[in-house]
Design an enzyme around this catalytic site. Structure first.
Site, mmCIF file in Angstrom:
data_model
loop_
_atom_site.group_PDB
_atom_site.id
_atom_site.type_symbol
_atom_site.label_atom_id
_atom_site.label_comp_id
_atom_site.label_asym_id
_atom_site.label_seq_id
_atom_site.Cartn_x
_atom_site.Cartn_y
_atom_site.Cartn_z
ATOM 1 N N ASP A 345 49.754 5.224 13.882
ATOM 2 C CA ASP A 345 48.578 5.587 13.469
ATOM 3 C C ASP A 345 48.261 5.295 11.999
ATOM 4 O O ASP A 345 49.085 4.504 11.397
ATOM 5 C CB ASP A 345 48.732 7.085 13.444
ATOM 6 C CG ASP A 345 47.657 7.930 12.786
ATOM 7 O OD1 ASP A 345 46.608 7.547 13.233
ATOM 8 O OD2 ASP A 345 47.871 8.676 11.790
ATOM 9 N N ASP A 521 50.816 11.331 12.532
ATOM 10 C CA ASP A 521 51.008 12.521 11.375
ATOM 11 C C ASP A 521 49.759 13.600 12.028
ATOM 12 O O ASP A 521 50.042 14.873 11.564
ATOM 13 C CB ASP A 521 50.328 12.040 10.246
ATOM 14 C CG ASP A 521 49.027 11.799 10.200
ATOM 15 O OD1 ASP A 521 48.518 10.965 10.827
ATOM 16 O OD2 ASP A 521 48.437 12.434 9.256
ATOM 17 N N ASP A 525 47.034 12.791 17.240
ATOM 18 C CA ASP A 525 48.330 11.935 17.676
ATOM 19 C C ASP A 525 49.222 12.776 18.459
ATOM 20 O O ASP A 525 50.110 11.973 19.279
ATOM 21 C CB ASP A 525 49.250 11.493 16.400
ATOM 22 C CG ASP A 525 48.529 10.672 15.577
ATOM 23 O OD1 ASP A 525 47.616 9.889 15.954
ATOM 24 O OD2 ASP A 525 48.409 10.852 14.172
#
Ligand code: ADP
Ligand code: MG
Length: 636
Positions: A345, A521, A525
């Site tokens: 990410d 995080d 996600d």
């Protein structure tokens, strides 16, 4: 044979209070060690008398002591297991020793008991050391703290139990003391050494506003620290609880081994009976047949196989925990090494997740409305918007009807206006969001977020480990994503993804046979973390949902630790295979020797117990710090 499982009293207690004063266990405090020592002494006294031809009343009782001291515990455990219809290999050993004594081979039986007891004691010691090394972490937190009550000049100091600290308390940490709680620095400046928790070798400066952790060592300054968490939630306590929980779950390889073990043990008993009964039925010498059968039973027992799997995995978990990587179970530790594709990410993962607003294109009133709407959001961009509005001295009106759409933005009603703050359409070089008031675009806010220093190195290391360059999966716009990708050396970028699209990307790879490691995080996600073969969350930047969903938590957001833990897992998997091979080869060779030739009983015992201990110790190698350094170094 007992597995080195960690006891789990703390993991099951609701809020584990840090235990104290549990240093390294001294060998002599373990009952297994004492009984083994007694058995060995009795044997050493009896053996010369026996060989010198002394009368039976001189050495007989000594042998009896040896058998009883070394054999009662495994015999009892074995009988208990038998009542639950499971065959314990320990019991086979005791039966073999008694069998030897029954045919007058007191010495061989005694030797078997002694070697067996000593190897059991070594195993118990190794198990305790694993647990100690994890619990030792808790020792780092001081038992007492200096709590400050009242403010300013009137503040009073009182010494309290560290476990009695509560969020909101203020504590004083003097130079050279260990910090007693996870909290935020309110006053004073110092250097804080977090090496014990993160393995980071250099002390970092600490000033008001900085986060500090229980167990870190304060440098030369005095600090006033506000306690932010309950003692049971301190990072060290969480590490210990998680590692202990991990010890209670079994890796698939272990479950497989245990299933086989039962049938195998029964097979050994049947074969032993046949090996004794058949030759005797055909007129062979009774004593010789019994000796051969018993030797067979000992060397064919799968003790070393049982001990092959869990010690390496648990040791790797403990070592990773000491370096700030929480691996939630042995299953995960086994999986991590299998990943062959990595997706990361962007915001909060590759970047620090503390973006700042760099431009407000539009009215300041729009910024105030946006900040009011963002106030309840946990998203890093939301915090940046609020910070910018506050820095400009804007008044934030009350917001109602707040709703978040993960990966897209937020909406709320502010001052009677319908306010939306969400992903900007069009391409921007930077991260940007639109502020839409009552359906009309009122402003565009632009942000910049610093890349984590470790990002390019970690991306490269993960690429080398898996043989494929990692992919960037982000909800941000293509322009901002491309810039971060270029700075970290990623060429495969997927931008503008909603949470379910991130998860879909992961599932697509998994369907194609890849094993995906996903690092993230945010709330956005979480679906992808759940879909991945192994999910890693950033501990500090991470949202609670991400931390819950992930299999692995990197406590202090060190990206560099991720390739290291993958490398460590591979090493653990290699050790498991190595152990299974050692165990298999030893068993096979000794069995063939016994069946085809003449394997003396003491030699069979030594070979069997020797390979068991060897396998056990082999796994514990991963407990050493050198194992982590090697894992981190080999990939950096
Ligand atoms: P990433 O996948 O890089 O971590 P996110 O999925 O969290 O990013 O967010 C994707 C995009 O959605 C952001 O770049 C932003 O444009 C928008 N967004 C998400 N949450 C918010 C929010 N609370 N306020 C404003 N914009 C948001
Ligand atoms: Mg994110």
């Amino acid at each position: 044979m007992a597995l080195p499982e960690l006891d789990t009293p703390q993991a099951t207690a609701p809020a584990p209070a840090p235990a104290r004063a549990v240093g390294r266990t001294r060998a002599t405090t373990l009952p297994e060690v004492r009984w083994a020592a007694l058995a060995a002494l009795a044997f050493l006294a009896a053996f010369p008398l026996d060989l010198a031809g002394a009368p039976g009343w001189a050495w007989g009782p000594l042998y009896a002591v040896c058998y009883a001291a070394g054999g009662w515990e495994p015999a009892l455990a074995g009988l208990r297991a038998l009542r639950e219809r499971s065959l314990d290999v320990d019991l086979l050993m005791v039966v073999a020793a008694l069998g030897a004594a029954a045919i007058g081979q007191y010495l061989d039986g005694g030797l078997l008991i002694v070697i067996f007891a000593v190897s059991g004691a070594l195993e118990a010691l190794a198990t305790r050391r694993t647990a100690d090394s994890v619990r030792g972490l808790l020792d780092l937190t001081p038992a007492t703290a200096v709590r400050l009550t009242g403010v300013g000049g009137g503040a009073r100091e009182e010494t309290v139990e560290a476990t009695a600290l509560r969020p909101g308390d203020t504590v004083l940490v003097r130079p050279g003391e260990r910090i007693p709680a996870d909290g935020t620095v309110l006053g004073g400046t110092s250097d804080v050494d977090r090496a014990s928790i993160t393995g980071e070798p250099l002390p970092a400066p600490a000033a008001p506003g900085d986060e500090v952790f229980a167990g870190s060592l304060n440098g030369t300054g005095a600090l006033r620290v506000r306690v932010d968490k309950d003692p049971g939630d301190f990072v060290v306590a969480r590490i210990v609880a998680l590692v202990e929980e991990a010890g209670a779950t079994k890796a698939p390889t272990q479950l497989f081994v245990e299933k086989i073990e039962q049938r195998y043990s029964v097979g050994v008993v049947v074969a032993t009976l046949a090996l004794f009964g058949l030759p005797v039925a055909f007129g062979a010498d009774l004593t010789e047949a019994l000796l051969r059968a018993m030797t067979f039973m000992i060397v064919a027992s799968p003790c070393a196989v049982v001990l092959a799997t869990m010690p390496p995995l648990l040791s790797a978990i403990a070592t990773a925990g000491r370096h700030g990587v929480l691996v939630k179970s042995a299953v995960v530790m086994e999986r991590l090494g299998a990943v062959d594709r990595v997706a990361l990410d962007k915001t909060g993962t590759l970047t620090e997740g503390t973006p700042r607003v760099t431009a407000v294109r539009g009215e300041e009133t729009a910024l105030a409305l946006a900040a009011a709407a963002e106030l309840p959001s946990e998203h890093p961009l939301a915090r940046a918007v609020v910070a910018e509005a506050r820095a400009r001295g804007l008044r934030l009106p009350e917001a109602t009807d707040f709703a978040a759409e993960p990966g897209r933005g937020v909406r709320a009603v502010v001052d009677g206006h319908e306010v939306r703050v969400h992903r900007a359409s069009g391409t921007h070089g930077d991260t940007a969001v639109e502020v839409v008031v009552d359906g009309a675009r009122a402003a565009v806010l632009e942000f910049s977020d610093r890349l984590r220093e470790a990002a390019p190195g970690a991306v490269a290391a993960l690429g080398r480990l898996t043989g494929t360059t990692p992919t960037l999966l982000t909800g941000d716009n293509a322009g901002a994503a491309a810039r971060i990708a270029a700075e970290t050396g990623i060429d495969d970028v997927r931008a503008g993804l909603l949470p379910h699209e991130k998860a879909e990307a992961v599932r697509e790879w998994e369907r194609a046979g890849a094993k995906v490691l996903l690092v993230g995080d945010g709330v956005n996600d979480a679906p992808a973390l759940a879909a991945a073969h192994a999910g890693v969350a950033m501990g500090r930047a991470g949202s609670d949902l991400a931390l819950e969903t992930a299999d692995v938590v990197v406590v202090h957001d060190e990206l560099g630790a991720i390739p290291a833990v993958v490398a460590l897992s591979r090493r653990a998997r290699r050790l498991v295979v190595q152990n299974l091979v050692i165990a298999g080869v030893c068993i096979g060779a000794l069995v063939v020797w016994d069946l085809a030739g003449h394997l003396p009983l003491p030699l069979g015992v030594a070979g069997h117990e020797g390979s068991t201990v060897l396998v056990g110790l082999n796994g514990l190698r991963l407990l050493r710090d050198a194992a982590w350094r090697r894992a981190a170094g080999g990939t950096a």
